[in-house]
Enzyme design. Structure first.
Site, PDB file in Angstrom:
ATOM      1  N   MET A 139      45.753  36.451  32.463  1.00  0.00           N
ATOM      2  CA  MET A 139      44.616  36.283  31.552  1.00  0.00           C
ATOM      3  C   MET A 139      44.004  37.653  31.242  1.00  0.00           C
ATOM      4  SD  MET A 139      42.877  32.661  32.304  1.00  0.00           S
ATOM      5  CE  MET A 139      41.800  33.141  33.631  1.00  0.00           C
ATOM      6  N   GLY A 140      44.751  38.724  31.537  1.00  0.00           N
ATOM      7  CA  GLY A 140      44.283  40.052  31.172  1.00  0.00           C
ATOM      8  C   GLY A 140      43.306  40.644  32.168  1.00  0.00           C
ATOM      9  N   HIS A 167      44.819  44.451  36.766  1.00  0.00           N
ATOM     10  CA  HIS A 167      44.526  45.287  37.933  1.00  0.00           C
ATOM     11  C   HIS A 167      45.795  45.387  38.768  1.00  0.00           C
ATOM     12  CE1 HIS A 167      44.375  41.475  40.068  1.00  0.00           C
ATOM     13  NE2 HIS A 167      43.378  41.050  39.300  1.00  0.00           N
ATOM     14  N   GLU A 168      45.691  46.062  39.903  1.00  0.00           N
ATOM     15  CA  GLU A 168      46.873  46.294  40.753  1.00  0.00           C
ATOM     16  C   GLU A 168      47.582  45.001  41.164  1.00  0.00           C
ATOM     17  OE1 GLU A 168      49.109  48.414  42.248  1.00  0.00           O
ATOM     18  OE2 GLU A 168      48.357  49.749  40.716  1.00  0.00           O
ATOM     19  N   HIS A 199      48.025  42.286  39.277  1.00  0.00           N
ATOM     20  CA  HIS A 199      48.925  41.981  38.155  1.00  0.00           C
ATOM     21  C   HIS A 199      50.091  42.986  38.130  1.00  0.00           C
ATOM     22  CE1 HIS A 199      44.896  40.580  36.405  1.00  0.00           C
ATOM     23  NE2 HIS A 199      45.620  39.482  36.405  1.00  0.00           N
ATOM     24  N   LYS A 236      47.665  34.924  45.629  1.00  0.00           N
ATOM     25  CA  LYS A 236      46.192  34.818  45.674  1.00  0.00           C
ATOM     26  C   LYS A 236      45.754  33.454  45.143  1.00  0.00           C
ATOM     27  CE  LYS A 236      43.008  36.304  42.848  1.00  0.00           C
ATOM     28  NZ  LYS A 236      41.793  35.512  42.751  1.00  0.00           N
ATOM     29  N   ASP A 237      46.442  33.013  44.089  1.00  0.00           N
ATOM     30  CA  ASP A 237      46.173  31.689  43.523  1.00  0.00           C
ATOM     31  C   ASP A 237      47.210  30.727  44.110  1.00  0.00           C
ATOM     32  OD1 ASP A 237      44.097  32.270  41.169  1.00  0.00           O
ATOM     33  OD2 ASP A 237      45.513  33.914  41.335  1.00  0.00           O
ATOM     34  N   VAL A 293      47.356  41.326  46.691  1.00  0.00           N
ATOM     35  CA  VAL A 293      46.987  42.749  46.745  1.00  0.00           C
ATOM     36  C   VAL A 293      45.476  42.830  46.999  1.00  0.00           C
ATOM     37  CG1 VAL A 293      46.907  44.924  45.462  1.00  0.00           C
ATOM     38  CG2 VAL A 293      48.861  43.377  45.178  1.00  0.00           C
TER      39      VAL A 293
END
Ligand code: AMP
Length: 294
Positions: free
Chosen positions: A43-44, A47-48, A50, A162-163, A189
């Protein structure tokens, strides 16, 4: 259209793809050229976390597609769809620097034209943990990810642990609907204080950022308690709760110790367990998790 965005020197320049039809053509051309495609849906506000998914995709696939779309149908009306952090120019620069080949960034009408009404439901997994307070969330996620699978036809697709619940939902969806993609989960991360990176961390004040460290601290405490032989789930949850509640501005939505496959709450820990939590901190709702081992 295959790989024509790559220069003769071999350096690649990223192609920004705003439409479904063009994305489909690009993917078809890559496939025809014998390339494997790795998809990283986001979703943009990259960050690290992604970028770690993109790096993993680059290790394993020839062509990397990153989608950038804040998906309205996974937000309830009282949630932060309108205010969700967005920074297209920075995301584009980061994606290009990371060696992404195609940045798929459709506008809302492109994915949900007038008359759109289909939803994908996973009543078993999607109702648990975050699904209790976000009843439409995973249906919205499953629907948009299924659309991305249909448009991009990725050989492999990459999602963050994370999700964790989302990852299980996607794996189930792929199995149930016979989607021809291999789903890979990538490790969480964290920053140097153990806070899981999240686009929503942008909402945190400096003081809330310090309090946010308590999420991972409580997960680490759960493992330490297990290591010292504690198996009583109520005791573990109570100590996790105290770790978080001791910090200012924290409101626990849930702390769960559950089966890592079904997300059913556990009464006792026999083998593997997932500790998962959601905590509100000011304007942010943060989630985190850790697989506990005996
Ligand atoms: P989002 O843009 O928040 O929807 O996230 C896009 C993808 O990046 C999802 O698969 C997330 O699980 C993953 N992701 C987000 N934050 C992290 C993180 N801190 N570590 C690993 N993966 C992450």
């Amino acid at each position: 259209m295959s790989a024509d965005h790559r220069t003769q020197s071999g350096r690649s320049s990223m192609k920004v793809v705003p439409t479904v039809s063009e994305m489909r053509l690009c993917s078809e051309a890559e496939k025809k050229a014998g390339k494997t495609i790795g998809l990283v849906p986001t979703m943009g506000k990259l960050h690290e976390g992604h970028l770690s998914l993109i790096r993993k995709a680059k290790e394993e696939c020839d062509t990397i597609v990153v989608s950038l779309f804040v998906n309205p149908i996974q937000f309830s009306p009282n949630e932060d769809f309108r205010n969700y952090p967005r920074d297209f120019d920075k995301d584009k620069a980061l994606a290009e620097k990371s060696g992404v080949d195609f940045l798929f960034c459709p506008v809302q009408d492109e994915l949900y034209p007038s008359g759109f009404q289909t939803r994908i439901d996973l009543p078993g997994l999607a109702d648990k943990l975050c699904g209790k307070s976000r009843p439409i969330h995973f249906s919205g996620v499953a629907t948009v990810v299924m659309k991305l699978f249909q448009i991009v036809c990725p050989t492999k697709s990459y999602f963050g642990e994370k999700d964790y619940q989302q990852l299980l939902v996607i794996k189930r969806l792929v199995k149930d609907l016979d989607v021809n993609t291999e789903v890979t989960g990538c490790p969480i991360v964290r920053d140097s204080h153990g806070v899981a990176l999240s686009s929503r961390n942008a909402y945190l004040t400096p003081q809330e950022k310090v309090s946010a460290r308590s999420l991972n601290a409580s997960l680490s405490l759960a493992q330490s308690l297990m290591d010292s032989g504690e198996r009583n789930i109520s005791v573990i949850k109570k100590k996790m709760r105290e770790t978080i509640c001791g910090k200012p501005h924290t409101h626990i939505e849930y702390i769960s110790i559950c089966d890592p496959e079904t997300l059913e709450e556990l009464d006792r820990i026999e083998d593997k367990a997932l500790a998962a939590l959601a905590v509100r901190l000011g304007k942010a709702r943060l989630i985190d998790n850790r697989l506990l081992s005996t």
